[in-house]
Design an enzyme around this catalytic site. Structure first.
Site, PDB file in Angstrom:
ATOM      1  N   LYS A  68      43.059  51.144  50.041  1.00 41.85           N
ATOM      2  CA  LYS A  68      43.592  49.803  50.856  1.00 41.85           C
ATOM      3  C   LYS A  68      44.740  49.213  50.289  1.00 41.85           C
ATOM      4  CE  LYS A  68      38.836  47.939  51.437  1.00 41.85           C
ATOM      5  NZ  LYS A  68      37.998  46.727  51.652  1.00 41.85           N
ATOM      6  N   ASP A  80      51.710  39.191  57.506  1.00 45.26           N
ATOM      7  CA  ASP A  80      51.919  38.314  56.258  1.00 45.26           C
ATOM      8  C   ASP A  80      50.474  38.177  55.669  1.00 45.26           C
ATOM      9  OD1 ASP A  80      54.305  37.964  57.087  1.00 45.26           O
ATOM     10  OD2 ASP A  80      53.749  35.933  58.292  1.00 45.26           O
ATOM     11  N   ASN A  89      42.848  46.691  55.169  1.00 45.55           N
ATOM     12  CA  ASN A  89      41.598  47.354  55.559  1.00 45.55           C
ATOM     13  C   ASN A  89      41.535  47.761  56.980  1.00 45.55           C
ATOM     14  OD1 ASN A  89      41.047  44.753  56.631  1.00 45.55           O
ATOM     15  ND2 ASN A  89      38.768  45.334  56.605  1.00 45.55           N
ATOM     16  N   ASP A 104      39.027  41.770  55.640  1.00 46.31           N
ATOM     17  CA  ASP A 104      37.945  41.403  54.881  1.00 46.31           C
ATOM     18  C   ASP A 104      37.859  39.823  54.499  1.00 46.31           C
ATOM     19  OD1 ASP A 104      36.877  43.958  54.358  1.00 46.31           O
ATOM     20  OD2 ASP A 104      38.545  44.377  52.765  1.00 46.31           O
ATOM     21  N   ALA A 128      38.046  40.708  40.170  1.00 39.85           N
ATOM     22  CA  ALA A 128      39.679  40.577  40.438  1.00 39.85           C
ATOM     23  C   ALA A 128      40.013  41.960  41.063  1.00 39.85           C
ATOM     24  CB  ALA A 128      40.307  40.300  38.958  1.00 39.85           C
TER      25      ALA A 128
END
Ligand code: NAP
Length: 273
Positions: A68, A80, A89, A104, A128
């Site tokens: 990704k 953006d 994705n 996502d 994270a």
């Protein structure tokens, strides 16, 4: 029926064989009678996926783990939002150019908006990685207050700084008065199916809990949350809504949401039989 006019969309990732995207999107294409088919390809490198999309003239593509981030360097343009999240994705081919975006975050927001308002909510994201980045972006974009916790503190601090949210330590939970929790780690999946990062005592009635993990559909976290009287949102709903947004980008048609949800539910049920 596939014929010489059929257009193709495909998912690229590694591993990719457990992806439910082919079932979800093919069910939607068939339902609307579109001459489109969805395929899955294992890609060792993001560059190979980009070459395949161009060479085969695909209408678009879904990009999954671990490409990704890397795919961004092989596209003609990234929007953006994709750049703000730092991951793509979804790819769409337009006049020979490959454009990248991210759905996502829409999956997170639309799954949660089915059960709650997000504006002003005190939210905690666990993790994270790429999925956490999409969740943080989506929640902030909806006006929520976002904190994050992560096992690797350095990575957590760095993401919190980059995305302008608060990094918190595990032991701070009691002071946080969290209203909405998102698990964006793989804990609870497959080999860790009996594990959870948040204990049952930490969950409260009325709290909203989204677990991005959808194998199993009811994770240990969601079971504990249901027992505590929390409002549970399955990772399947996120998967569905990120797919709905992709479908609409590739086809320009309104997605048959219920058909897509049914395809996902049936595919998962077949796995356990
Ligand atoms: P990733 O980039 O590999 O990040 C994984 C994160 O989970 C990292 O922050 C990692 O912490 C943390 N983590 C991993 N194992 C842990 C453990 N045992 N204990 C505590 N923390 C742990 O993965 P990702 O792409 O963000 O995906 C995360 C999860 O979301 C995956 O399970 C994925 O399948 C799921 N997902 C679901 C959807 C959906 O549509 N439902 C969409 C995207 C992703 P460290 O930094 O400490 O390593």
């Amino acid at each position: 029926m596939i014929n010489a006019q059929t257009a193709y969309v495909a998912i690229f990732g590694n591993p990719v064989e457990h992806s439910l995207s082919p079932q979800m999107h093919n069910a939607a294409f068939n339902h609307l009678g579109l001459n489109l088919a969805f395929l899955a390809f294992k890609a060792n490198k993001a560059a190979e996926a980009a070459v395949a999309i161009r060479t085969l003239g695909l209408r678009g593509a879904s990009i999954t783990i671990p490409h990704k981030e890397a795919i961004m360097g092989h596209l003609d343009e990234v929007d953006d939002v994709g750049r703000a999240i730092g991951a793509v994705n979804t790819v769409v081919a337009q006049e020979g150019r490959l454009l990248g975006c991210n759905t996502d975050w829409l999956g997170v927001v639309r799954a949660l908006e089915q059960v709650t308002e997000l504006g002003g909510k005190r939210c905690l994201v666990l993790g994270a990685g790429g999925a956490a980045r999409a969740a943080i972006f989506g929640l902030q974009n909806s006006g929520a207050e976002v904190s994050l916790m992560n096992r690797n503190q350095e990575r957590g601090h760095s993401l919190a700084k980059e995305m302008n949210c608060i990094f918190v330590e595990w032991q701070s939970w009691d002071r946080l008065e969290i209203e909405l929790l998102v698990n964006a780690t793989p804990v609870g999946m497959s080999a860790t199916r009996d594990q959870t990062l948040i204990s049952a005592q930490q969950l409260k009635g009325g709290m909203v809990v989204l677990d991005m993990v959808y194998r199993p559909l009811e994770t240990r976290l969601l079971k504990d949350a249901a027992t505590a009287g929390s409002i549970c949102v399955s990772g399947l709903e996120m998967l569905l809504h990120q797919g709905v947004a992709q479908f609409e980008i590739w086809t320009g048609e309104e997605a048959p949401v219920e058909v897509m949800r049914q395809a996902l539910v049936e595919s998962l049920a077949n796995e356990t039989n």
